[in-house]
Design a protein around this motif. Structure first.
Motif, PDB file in Angstrom:
ATOM      1  N   SER A   9       0.599  -1.042   0.005  1.00 35.12           N
ATOM      2  CA  SER A   9      -0.016   0.005   0.348  1.00 35.12           C
ATOM      3  C   SER A   9       0.840   1.174   0.136  1.00 35.12           C
ATOM      4  CB  SER A   9      -0.561  -0.011   1.036  1.00 35.12           C
ATOM      5  OG  SER A   9      -1.381   1.601   1.434  1.00 35.12           O
ATOM      6  N   GLY A  14      -0.274   4.136   7.370  1.00 36.86           N
ATOM      7  CA  GLY A  14      -1.633   4.347   7.049  1.00 36.86           C
ATOM      8  C   GLY A  14      -3.034   3.015   6.325  1.00 36.86           C
ATOM      9  N   ASP A  16      -5.625   0.751   5.329  1.00 37.82           N
ATOM     10  CA  ASP A  16      -6.049  -0.161   5.407  1.00 37.82           C
ATOM     11  C   ASP A  16      -6.058  -1.506   5.992  1.00 37.82           C
ATOM     12  OD1 ASP A  16      -7.814   2.450   5.177  1.00 37.82           O
ATOM     13  OD2 ASP A  16      -8.564   1.849   3.720  1.00 37.82           O
ATOM     14  N   PRO A  86      -3.313  -3.803  -0.925  1.00 43.75           N
ATOM     15  CA  PRO A  86      -5.023  -3.220  -1.475  1.00 43.75           C
ATOM     16  C   PRO A  86      -5.162  -4.046  -2.911  1.00 43.75           C
ATOM     17  CG  PRO A  86      -3.981  -1.013  -1.856  1.00 43.75           C
ATOM     18  CD  PRO A  86      -2.996  -2.567  -1.093  1.00 43.75           C
ATOM     19  N   LEU A  87      -6.535  -4.034  -2.979  1.00 42.85           N
ATOM     20  CA  LEU A  87      -6.439  -4.119  -4.220  1.00 42.85           C
ATOM     21  C   LEU A  87      -6.726  -2.993  -5.345  1.00 42.85           C
ATOM     22  CD1 LEU A  87      -7.658  -6.434  -5.738  1.00 42.85           C
ATOM     23  CD2 LEU A  87      -9.712  -6.192  -5.417  1.00 42.85           C
ATOM     24  N   TYR A  88      -6.138  -3.042  -6.300  1.00 50.55           N
ATOM     25  CA  TYR A  88      -6.170  -1.988  -7.209  1.00 50.55           C
ATOM     26  C   TYR A  88      -6.795  -2.212  -8.843  1.00 50.55           C
ATOM     27  CZ  TYR A  88      -3.827   1.925  -4.510  1.00 50.55           C
ATOM     28  OH  TYR A  88      -3.208   3.167  -3.832  1.00 50.55           O
ATOM     29  N   ALA A  89      -6.986  -1.660  -9.485  1.00 48.52           N
ATOM     30  CA  ALA A  89      -7.848  -2.453 -10.928  1.00 48.52           C
ATOM     31  C   ALA A  89      -7.784  -4.423 -10.813  1.00 48.52           C
ATOM     32  CB  ALA A  89      -6.845  -1.841 -11.693  1.00 48.52           C
ATOM     33  N   PHE A 139     -14.540  -2.181  -2.645  1.00 50.62           N
ATOM     34  CA  PHE A 139     -16.100  -2.171  -2.747  1.00 50.62           C
ATOM     35  C   PHE A 139     -16.321  -3.728  -2.123  1.00 50.62           C
ATOM     36  CE2 PHE A 139     -14.919  -1.907  -7.313  1.00 50.62           C
ATOM     37  CZ  PHE A 139     -15.701  -0.349  -7.573  1.00 50.62           C
ATOM     38  N   ASN A 145     -14.964  -9.406  -8.118  1.00 50.31           N
ATOM     39  CA  ASN A 145     -13.417  -8.581  -7.841  1.00 50.31           C
ATOM     40  C   ASN A 145     -12.525  -8.507  -7.574  1.00 50.31           C
ATOM     41  OD1 ASN A 145     -12.920  -5.387  -6.949  1.00 50.31           O
ATOM     42  ND2 ASN A 145     -13.759  -5.931  -4.874  1.00 50.31           N
ATOM     43  N   SER A 169     -12.311  -2.873   3.185  1.00 51.31           N
ATOM     44  CA  SER A 169     -11.588  -2.359   4.262  1.00 51.31           C
ATOM     45  C   SER A 169     -10.962  -1.156   4.827  1.00 51.31           C
ATOM     46  CB  SER A 169     -10.324  -2.991   3.490  1.00 51.31           C
ATOM     47  OG  SER A 169      -9.811  -2.756   2.270  1.00 51.31           O
ATOM     48  N   PRO A 170     -12.374   0.043   4.314  1.00 52.45           N
ATOM     49  CA  PRO A 170     -11.584   1.128   4.563  1.00 52.45           C
ATOM     50  C   PRO A 170     -12.216   1.278   5.274  1.00 52.45           C
ATOM     51  CG  PRO A 170     -11.899   1.817   2.012  1.00 52.45           C
ATOM     52  CD  PRO A 170     -12.268  -0.197   3.185  1.00 52.45           C
TER      53      PRO A 170
HETATM   54  C1  LIG Z   1      -5.831   2.668  -8.156  1.00 52.96           C
HETATM   55  C2  LIG Z   1      -6.378   2.360  -7.130  1.00 52.96           C
HETATM   56  C3  LIG Z   1      -7.552   1.154  -7.771  1.00 52.96           C
HETATM   57  C4  LIG Z   1      -8.408   0.377  -6.919  1.00 52.96           C
HETATM   58  N1  LIG Z   1      -8.852  -0.512  -7.652  1.00 52.96           N
HETATM   59  C5  LIG Z   1      -9.727  -1.223  -6.177  1.00 52.96           C
HETATM   60  C6  LIG Z   1     -11.106  -2.317  -7.509  1.00 52.96           C
HETATM   61  O1  LIG Z   1     -10.732  -2.394  -8.362  1.00 52.96           O
HETATM   62  N2  LIG Z   1     -11.412  -3.380  -6.185  1.00 52.96           N
HETATM   63  C7  LIG Z   1     -11.732  -2.862  -4.789  1.00 52.96           C
HETATM   64  O2  LIG Z   1     -12.849  -3.279  -4.777  1.00 52.96           O
HETATM   65  N3  LIG Z   1     -11.261  -1.592  -4.191  1.00 52.96           N
HETATM   66  C8  LIG Z   1     -10.499  -0.911  -5.652  1.00 52.96           C
HETATM   67  N4  LIG Z   1     -10.061   0.247  -4.776  1.00 52.96           N
HETATM   68  C9  LIG Z   1     -10.262   0.957  -3.486  1.00 52.96           C
HETATM   69  C10 LIG Z   1      -9.033   0.054  -2.698  1.00 52.96           C
HETATM   70  O3  LIG Z   1      -8.664  -0.938  -2.948  1.00 52.96           O
HETATM   71  C11 LIG Z   1      -9.737  -0.217  -0.887  1.00 52.96           C
HETATM   72  O4  LIG Z   1      -9.177   1.617  -1.070  1.00 52.96           O
HETATM   73  C12 LIG Z   1      -8.228  -0.427  -0.062  1.00 52.96           C
HETATM   74  O5  LIG Z   1      -9.150  -0.007   1.408  1.00 52.96           O
HETATM   75  C13 LIG Z   1      -6.904   0.831  -0.074  1.00 52.96           C
HETATM   76  O6  LIG Z   1      -6.009  -0.413   0.733  1.00 52.96           O
HETATM   77  P1  LIG Z   1      -4.672   0.469   1.966  1.00 52.96           P
HETATM   78  O7  LIG Z   1      -5.530   1.748   2.467  1.00 52.96           O
HETATM   79  O8  LIG Z   1      -4.435  -0.906   2.311  1.00 52.96           O
HETATM   80  O9  LIG Z   1      -4.234   0.849   0.727  1.00 52.96           O
HETATM   81  C14 LIG Z   1      -8.967   0.793  -6.031  1.00 52.96           C
HETATM   82  C15 LIG Z   1      -8.349   1.996  -5.045  1.00 52.96           C
HETATM   83  C16 LIG Z   1      -7.176   3.067  -5.993  1.00 52.96           C
HETATM   84  C17 LIG Z   1      -6.383   4.483  -5.034  1.00 52.96           C
END
Ligand SMILES: Cc1cc2nc3c(=O)[nH]c(=O)nc-3n(C[C@H](O)[C@H](O)[C@H](O)COP(=O)(O)O)c2cc1C
Length: 227
Positions: A9, A14, A16, A86-89, A139, A145, A169-170
């Motif tokens: 992350s 910080g 989540d 965290p899941l990104y895209a 989500f 997902n 997870s937020p």
């Molecule tokens: C660039 C980006 C892409 C994301 N893509 C997804 C996604 O594909 N599916 C989802 O459920 N959340 C998605 N999220 C939301 C994050 O996974 C979520 O905010 C997560 O709690 C962040 O965790 P962290 O605080 O550990 O970084 C995305 C967030 C960002 C910034």
């Protein structure tokens, strides 16, 4: 056990997702004292893989002289690698994916058939290394997902992987959500204890941890400012 946490992350401490990882480690520590080192991947200098395959031909030496050299050494000295992200895209954040790509020096060019597919033969001994994925997301739904991130992890670390996914997870960073996040983190802690004791987690517990903490519609309404 020597544990290396790769925090993918960009939010560093910080994150989540890191709440889930900390709870898991607390459970592991409850079973037995663990030696844990966390790397904030975003702060490491890791060049992109150029695809030259020099590492696979030269016994594991990459053309880049950057932080990945020390990270690979640390990976090889660990018993457990925790990929916390965290899941990104629908996948892992780019900085962590970059680290995954740069583990190529651990494999040789030789490919062999494993079941119905092919895999590279290792040129470093990672036989004792176990891999755990801990992935949070924004989500409320797990289905449609997490699938691609889970499939990638399974294919990369076949045979020695464990996966925990947690939607919504937020909420772990929202103090007002503590009445629902605290019991979920207690389940994760229980999973960590099981993992340290038995090397695996009860599938029913994994499923419970991966379920939404509050109803999907309620979560979406809160995020959308309607509650
Ligand atoms: C660039 C980006 C892409 C994301 N893509 C997804 C996604 O594909 N599916 C989802 O459920 N959340 C998605 N999220 C939301 C994050 O996974 C979520 O905010 C997560 O709690 C962040 O965790 P962290 O605080 O550990 O970084 C995305 C967030 C960002 C910034």
């Amino acid at each position: 056990m020597k544990i290396l946490v790769l925090n993918g992350s960009p939010k560093r401490e910080g994150s989540d997702t890191l709440h889930i990882t900390r709870a898991f480690l607390a459970g592991m520590n409850e079973a037995a004292p663990q030696e844990v080192h966390t790397i904030q991947v975003i702060d490491r200098h890791v060049e992109f893989c150029t695809g030259c395959f020099a590492c696979m031909h030269s016994g594991g030496t990459c053309i880049h002289d950057d932080d990945m050299k020390d990270m690979l050494q640390e990976i090889l000295e660990s018993d457990l690698l925790i990929w916390s992200f965290p899941l990104y895209a629908y996948g892992m954040p780019a900085a962590l994916k970059n680290v995954l790509d740069r583990t190529l020096p651990l494999s040789s060019m030789t490919m062999q058939k494993v079941g119905e597919r092919y895999a590279h033969v290792g040129q470093a001994d990672v036989s004792r290394l176990r891999n755990l994925m801990i992935c949070g997301c924004g989500f409320p739904n797990s289905k449609h997902n997490f699938e691609s991130a889970v499939a990638q992890f399974q294919l990369c670390f076949r045979g020695n992987h464990t996966i925990l996914t947690v939607p919504e997870s937020p909420m772990f960073n929202a103090p007002e959500a503590a009445p629902v996040t605290r019991p979920r983190l207690a389940l994760v802690r229980q999973a960590g204890k099981q993992y340290a004791e038995r090397g695996e987690i009860d599938p029913a517990l994994v499923e419970e941890i991966g379920s939404p903490m509050i109803p999907e519609e309620t979560y979406a309404a809160i995020v959308n400012g309607g509650v």
